[in-house]
Design a protein around this motif. Structure first.
Motif, mmCIF file in Angstrom:
data_model
loop_
_atom_site.group_PDB
_atom_site.id
_atom_site.type_symbol
_atom_site.label_atom_id
_atom_site.label_comp_id
_atom_site.label_asym_id
_atom_site.label_seq_id
_atom_site.Cartn_x
_atom_site.Cartn_y
_atom_site.Cartn_z
ATOM 1 N N ALA A 151 0.723 -1.257 -0.103
ATOM 2 C CA ALA A 151 0.025 0.001 -0.007
ATOM 3 C C ALA A 151 0.910 1.109 -0.089
ATOM 4 C CB ALA A 151 -0.786 -0.113 1.149
ATOM 5 N N ARG A 152 0.831 2.175 -1.025
ATOM 6 C CA ARG A 152 1.350 3.342 -0.868
ATOM 7 C C ARG A 152 1.003 4.538 -0.298
ATOM 8 N NH1 ARG A 152 5.057 3.974 -5.302
ATOM 9 N NH2 ARG A 152 5.631 1.728 -4.678
ATOM 10 N N LEU A 153 1.508 4.989 0.544
ATOM 11 C CA LEU A 153 1.115 6.092 1.461
ATOM 12 C C LEU A 153 2.037 7.263 1.592
ATOM 13 C CD1 LEU A 153 0.641 3.429 4.599
ATOM 14 C CD2 LEU A 153 -1.088 4.382 3.093
ATOM 15 N N SER A 154 1.537 8.207 1.810
ATOM 16 C CA SER A 154 2.188 9.511 2.085
ATOM 17 C C SER A 154 2.143 9.978 3.516
ATOM 18 C CB SER A 154 1.930 10.727 1.006
ATOM 19 O OG SER A 154 0.639 11.013 1.314
ATOM 20 N N VAL A 155 3.194 10.687 4.132
ATOM 21 C CA VAL A 155 3.188 11.159 5.514
ATOM 22 C C VAL A 155 2.517 12.627 5.303
ATOM 23 C CG1 VAL A 155 4.556 11.851 7.658
ATOM 24 C CG2 VAL A 155 5.265 9.881 6.060
ATOM 25 N N ALA A 156 1.222 12.741 6.112
ATOM 26 C CA ALA A 156 0.500 13.978 5.926
ATOM 27 C C ALA A 156 0.920 15.074 7.113
ATOM 28 C CB ALA A 156 -0.947 13.809 5.887
ATOM 29 N N ALA A 157 1.054 14.231 8.093
ATOM 30 C CA ALA A 157 1.274 15.239 9.473
ATOM 31 C C ALA A 157 2.157 14.400 10.494
ATOM 32 C CB ALA A 157 0.004 15.837 9.905
ATOM 33 N N LEU A 158 2.891 15.060 11.445
ATOM 34 C CA LEU A 158 3.547 14.698 12.514
ATOM 35 C C LEU A 158 3.174 15.301 13.696
ATOM 36 C CD1 LEU A 158 7.092 13.783 11.087
ATOM 37 C CD2 LEU A 158 5.691 12.029 12.007
ATOM 38 N N PRO A 159 2.047 15.133 14.243
ATOM 39 C CA PRO A 159 1.618 15.885 15.418
ATOM 40 C C PRO A 159 2.120 15.048 16.506
ATOM 41 C CG PRO A 159 -0.271 14.622 14.709
ATOM 42 C CD PRO A 159 0.831 14.420 13.712
ATOM 43 N N GLY A 160 3.205 15.642 17.104
ATOM 44 C CA GLY A 160 3.879 14.807 18.121
ATOM 45 C C GLY A 160 4.251 13.507 18.251
ATOM 46 N N PRO A 161 4.086 12.433 18.923
ATOM 47 C CA PRO A 161 4.515 11.022 18.987
ATOM 48 C C PRO A 161 3.827 10.199 17.893
ATOM 49 C CG PRO A 161 3.217 11.183 20.604
ATOM 50 C CD PRO A 161 3.156 12.540 20.366
ATOM 51 N N LEU A 162 2.725 10.840 17.008
ATOM 52 C CA LEU A 162 2.087 10.047 16.221
ATOM 53 C C LEU A 162 2.204 10.627 14.906
ATOM 54 C CD1 LEU A 162 -1.453 9.446 17.784
ATOM 55 C CD2 LEU A 162 0.400 8.268 18.082
ATOM 56 N N ALA A 163 1.929 9.888 13.600
ATOM 57 C CA ALA A 163 2.085 10.375 12.354
ATOM 58 C C ALA A 163 0.783 9.777 11.563
ATOM 59 C CB ALA A 163 3.485 9.498 11.691
ATOM 60 N N TYR A 164 0.417 10.632 10.587
ATOM 61 C CA TYR A 164 -0.888 10.465 9.895
ATOM 62 C C TYR A 164 -0.426 10.047 8.615
ATOM 63 C CZ TYR A 164 -3.340 12.120 13.995
ATOM 64 O OH TYR A 164 -3.853 12.331 15.404
ATOM 65 N N VAL A 165 -1.039 8.963 7.894
ATOM 66 C CA VAL A 165 -0.293 8.652 6.672
ATOM 67 C C VAL A 165 -1.499 8.445 5.632
ATOM 68 C CG1 VAL A 165 2.006 7.700 7.235
ATOM 69 C CG2 VAL A 165 0.040 6.315 7.571
ATOM 70 N N ASP A 166 -1.529 8.966 4.583
ATOM 71 C CA ASP A 166 -2.480 8.912 3.688
ATOM 72 C C ASP A 166 -2.616 8.114 2.576
ATOM 73 O OD1 ASP A 166 -3.892 10.636 5.270
ATOM 74 O OD2 ASP A 166 -3.628 12.399 3.975
ATOM 75 N N GLY A 167 -3.197 7.106 2.135
ATOM 76 C CA GLY A 167 -3.240 6.143 1.086
ATOM 77 C C GLY A 167 -3.515 6.912 -0.414
ATOM 78 N N ALA A 168 -3.036 6.389 -1.330
ATOM 79 C CA ALA A 168 -3.458 6.659 -2.585
ATOM 80 C C ALA A 168 -4.923 6.429 -2.905
ATOM 81 C CB ALA A 168 -2.515 6.349 -3.712
ATOM 82 N N PRO A 169 -5.359 7.155 -3.952
ATOM 83 C CA PRO A 169 -6.856 6.773 -4.176
ATOM 84 C C PRO A 169 -7.043 5.646 -4.997
ATOM 85 C CG PRO A 169 -6.305 8.644 -5.646
ATOM 86 C CD PRO A 169 -4.954 8.519 -4.529
ATOM 87 N N THR A 170 -5.976 5.141 -5.482
ATOM 88 C CA THR A 170 -5.990 3.742 -6.297
ATOM 89 C C THR A 170 -4.890 2.876 -5.732
ATOM 90 O OG1 THR A 170 -4.315 4.604 -7.985
ATOM 91 C CG2 THR A 170 -6.780 4.769 -8.419
ATOM 92 N N GLY A 171 -5.027 1.605 -5.979
ATOM 93 C CA GLY A 171 -4.092 0.697 -5.441
ATOM 94 C C GLY A 171 -4.755 -0.064 -4.224
ATOM 95 N N MET A 172 -3.642 -0.630 -3.357
ATOM 96 C CA MET A 172 -4.330 -1.510 -2.333
ATOM 97 C C MET A 172 -4.287 -0.378 -1.214
ATOM 98 S SD MET A 172 -5.051 -4.482 -1.399
ATOM 99 C CE MET A 172 -3.942 -5.400 -2.496
ATOM 100 N N ALA A 173 -5.432 -0.767 -0.402
ATOM 101 C CA ALA A 173 -5.717 0.220 0.795
ATOM 102 C C ALA A 173 -5.380 -0.349 2.042
ATOM 103 C CB ALA A 173 -7.331 0.466 0.942
ATOM 104 N N VAL A 174 -4.629 0.310 3.096
ATOM 105 C CA VAL A 174 -4.654 -0.270 4.526
ATOM 106 C C VAL A 174 -5.785 -1.037 5.044
ATOM 107 C CG1 VAL A 174 -3.611 0.137 6.721
ATOM 108 C CG2 VAL A 174 -2.537 1.241 4.738
#
Length: 715
Positions: A151-174
């Motif tokens: 699953a291809r993801l991009s790091v959207a935000a790093l608020p403190g000890p957590l990270a939010y990663v967003d998947g591409a609209p196509t391909g495998m989803a988490v």
């Protein structure tokens, strides 16, 4: 590419780093993980809970329970399933440090370090790790390990000890099964985090929510590598798993180069020895003709943790002085481990065959064998203790010119002394083989064996007492929250549900009595169960012993301290002053022969500190001081310094009748002596006017992991 080649070299697909965590019940995929070091896998704690069939946010350490782990790839070992145990456990926790509530979307912690029973070369190599940054493109895989699940993801935000990663609209989803996957960044050529959860939209009923076209959610969240390091570094995990680069000026390197040049002077001898060594380490030799240079040979010994032990084994039969020389040079470096890969695998096999009730006493055996050993923050799981023991060169009992007996061998003699005859014999044969490779005389090992037998005989003479542990925390005026464990001798097992519910004193007494009623009494022990109340330092004077079931429908009042011996224990004070833990254990080992001290006047902290800090024969302090801050400071100072038994009287008028009354009672008998006093005080208050408090910190019994901060919401 060097002479000693990893069998996984040439297989560049990063999905090779993914290992599968399987469910114990049916073998299905519970989640993913990845190799953190030799024999070591990192995954999420909730993945381990799923594999063991436990609740998702169960905070209890899994103990000796085994988790199936499977490697993938094109190697002969790929596809094999290996058993693993939890070495380090960081359970999921809420933002404030308490339990994670049902339905939570985010939490902290949630890491498990597994030690895997895999042969040398059976696991993929350790991937490079680096920091996560916003904007990175990362890949994650399902726990099945199939490359097609990427699953291809991009790091959207790093608020403190957590990270939010967003998947591409196509391909495998988490989705389910991706937790624990490494987040691989192609640009950095390394792992930048570990995937933890996915935002799965649900309706108020809990059913999956039907979304419109613009409502598709492909957001997941992860722990960036920076946060993983912050969680693992205090445990010492990363220090042990990451060998330092070889420095040409390192004395160990220089001495090993010289030893290899002298011992394996001909190219044919060096290539023959190197081929044997590569095979023992699960690697491929670089050539059948051209040997590695002495410098490359030495560098390999200082970067592969079990290579030096294996080389000593190769040399021991035909050239014992050379084996001793190699071991002496390697002892100058922190990287080489005590055991060869084969010895370590065999030891773990023996430990797996030991009954859980006996293996649960491993920390007790360590304390018995090495009473002066300082506690490390990595915990007291079997595998965490094995890591610590392998790093100790001796057991502190060598005399004269005697070669040191490693601490691990001494401990295994103590563990063997607790086992049935067949298992004890197998552990002894294993220890004999390790001792031969190290050049240790049989007489030295026999001495440790005798010590272990004497210790086990003394332990059997003191039957393990059944106990109930109750953590009590304040929840408002005259209200308390409880966590309850029962321990019939195999370690604490939690019997209370995680809850924010609070209780009055009477209601709490009923809950504790309900747990006591559920216990199975030991057939050989007629003593009533011990109630051990776990409090913070502000709760040391809480009158839990006086809590009673106040119900007209009950025939008897059910006063806890009258019906059962009840002691208090404040792990917080020892935890915050960890440098005194070894002294606490030493004092506890001297409980039957140690001295008692009576403090009868208010004493300032510095005077008491200087009087007690190095007095390891002082195992008991009686505080005969009127109530108030001075007495509380004395009590807390004694507990922080590692005094295992401290007694005082809670009576408000300043009289310490109970302290003086108990002066003639043997220290080990104090819980029952105080129990008897409380019963007499209930029947005849004028003659027994005291309100005794006994702080009792048993170094031979484990205390469960406590929540440092409990949830504050709720009634």
């Amino acid at each position: 590419m060097g002479w000693f080649r990893d069998r996984w070299d040439g297989y560049d697909d990063p999905s090779r780093y993914v290992v599968s965590i399987r469910r114990v019940e049916d073998g299905r995929t519970a989640g993913a993980g990845f190799v953190l070091g030799p024999d070591t896998v990192l995954t999420c704690a909730h993945v381990v809970n799923a594999a063991l069939g436990r609740e998702m946010f169960d905070a209890r350490v899994p103990g000796v329970a085994e988790v199936p782990v499977q490697a993938h790839g094109r190697q002969p070992a790929a596809g094999r399933v290996y058993p693993a145990r939890v070495a380090h456990w960081i359970p999921p926790r809420a933002r404030g440090g308490g339990a994670v509530g049902a339905g939570s979307h985010e939490w902290w912690g949630d890491l498990a370090v597994l030690r895997v029973d895999a042969p040398a070369g059976g696991l993929p190599p350790v991937p490079r790790q680096t920091a996560m940054a916003v904007g990175q493109t990362v890949d994650a895989w399902h726990g099945s390990g199939r490359a097609s699940t990427v699953a291809r993801l991009s790091v959207a935000a790093l608020p403190g000890p957590l990270a939010y990663v967003d998947g591409a609209p196509t391909g495998m989803a988490v989705g389910p099964g991706y937790s624990g996957s490494p987040l691989w960044c192609q640009e950095e050529q390394g792992v930048v985090g570990i995937l933890v959860g996915h935002f799965m939209p649900v309706a108020a009923t809990g059913a999956p929510l039907a979304l419109a076209f613009q409502g598709v959610i492909r957001r997941s969240w992860a722990l960036p590598w920076q946060a993983v390091e912050a969680e693992l570094r205090p445990l010492g995990v990363l220090d042990d798993l990451r060998p330092a680069p070889v420095d040409a000026g390192d004395p160990a390197f220089t001495l090993l180069v010289e030893a290899i040049e002298d011992t394996l002077s001909s190219p044919s001898a060096r290539v023959d020895c190197a081929r044997k060594l590569a095979r023992l380490c699960g690697l491929e030799p670089g050539s059948d003709v051209v040997p590695p240079s002495p410098e490359e040979f030495a560098a390999f010994l200082l970067t592969h943790p079990r290579a030096l032990a294996a080389l000593a084994g190769i040399l021991r039969r035909d050239n014992p002085p050379a084996a001793d020389r190699i071991l002496a040079a390697g002892s100058l470096s922190r990287t080489p481990r005590l055991l060869t890969a084969a010895e370590f695998t065999e030891l773990r096999g023996h430990l797996r065959a030991i009954a859980p009730a006996v293996l649960g006493r491993f920390p007790e055996a360590v304390r018995g064998a090495l009473p002066h050993l300082s506690a490390r923050p990595g915990g007291d799981t079997v595998d965490a203790l094995l890591d610590q023991l392998e790093g100790l060169s001796g057991d502190g009992h060598a005399t004269g010119d005697e070669r040191r007996v490693p601490a691990l061998l001494r401990v295994m003699e103590y563990v063997g002394a607790l086992c049935p005859d067949t298992q004890r014999a197998r552990l002894r044969l294993w220890a004999d083989g390790v001792a031969r490779r190290l050049g240790i005389e049989r007489s030295a090992l026999a001495e440790r064996r005798f010590d272990a037998q004497e210790w086990a005989r003394a332990v059997r003479a003191r039957a393990t007492r059944v106990r109930v542990l109750v953590q009590v925390t304040k929840a408002g005026r005259n209200r308390h929250r409880l966590r309850i464990w029962c321990d019939e001798g195999t370690g604490p097992r939690q019997v209370s549900a995680e809850s924010v519910k609070s209780y009055s004193a009477s209601e709490a007494a009923r809950e504790v009595l309900r747990a006591l009623d559920s216990l199975t009494p030991a057939a050989e022990d007629e003593r009533p169960p011990l109630v051990e109340v776990l409090v913070d330092r502000g709760g040391l004077n809480l009158p839990v012993d006086e809590w009673a079931v106040r119900d007209p429908a009950e025939l008897v009042p059910g006063v806890l301290g009258v019906e059962f011996p009840l002691v208090v224990h404040c792990p917080e004070l020892l935890r915050r002053n960890g440098r005194f833990v070894s002294r606490w254990r030493t004092r506890w080992s001297r409980l039957d022969s140690g001295k008692a001290l009576v403090v009868s006047e208010p004493t300032d902290r510095d005077t008491l500190y200087s009087r007690l800090v190095n007095q390891l024969d002082t195992v008991r302090v009686s505080v005969d001081v009127p109530p108030g801050p001075p007495r509380d400071r004395i009590v807390q100072t004694c507990l922080a310094l590692g005094i295992p038994v401290v007694m005082w009287d809670r009576r408000e008028d300043g009289s310490s009748h109970s302290v003086r009354h108990m002066a003639q009672v043997a220290t080990r008998e104090l819980p029952d002596g105080v129990h008897s006093y409380r019963a007499n005080a209930q029947a005849n208050p004028p003659e027994f006017p005291g309100r005794p408090v006994l702080a009792w910190a048993d170094a031979d019994r484990t205390v469960p992991r406590l929540h440092l901060a409990e949830p504050q919401e709720g009634p």
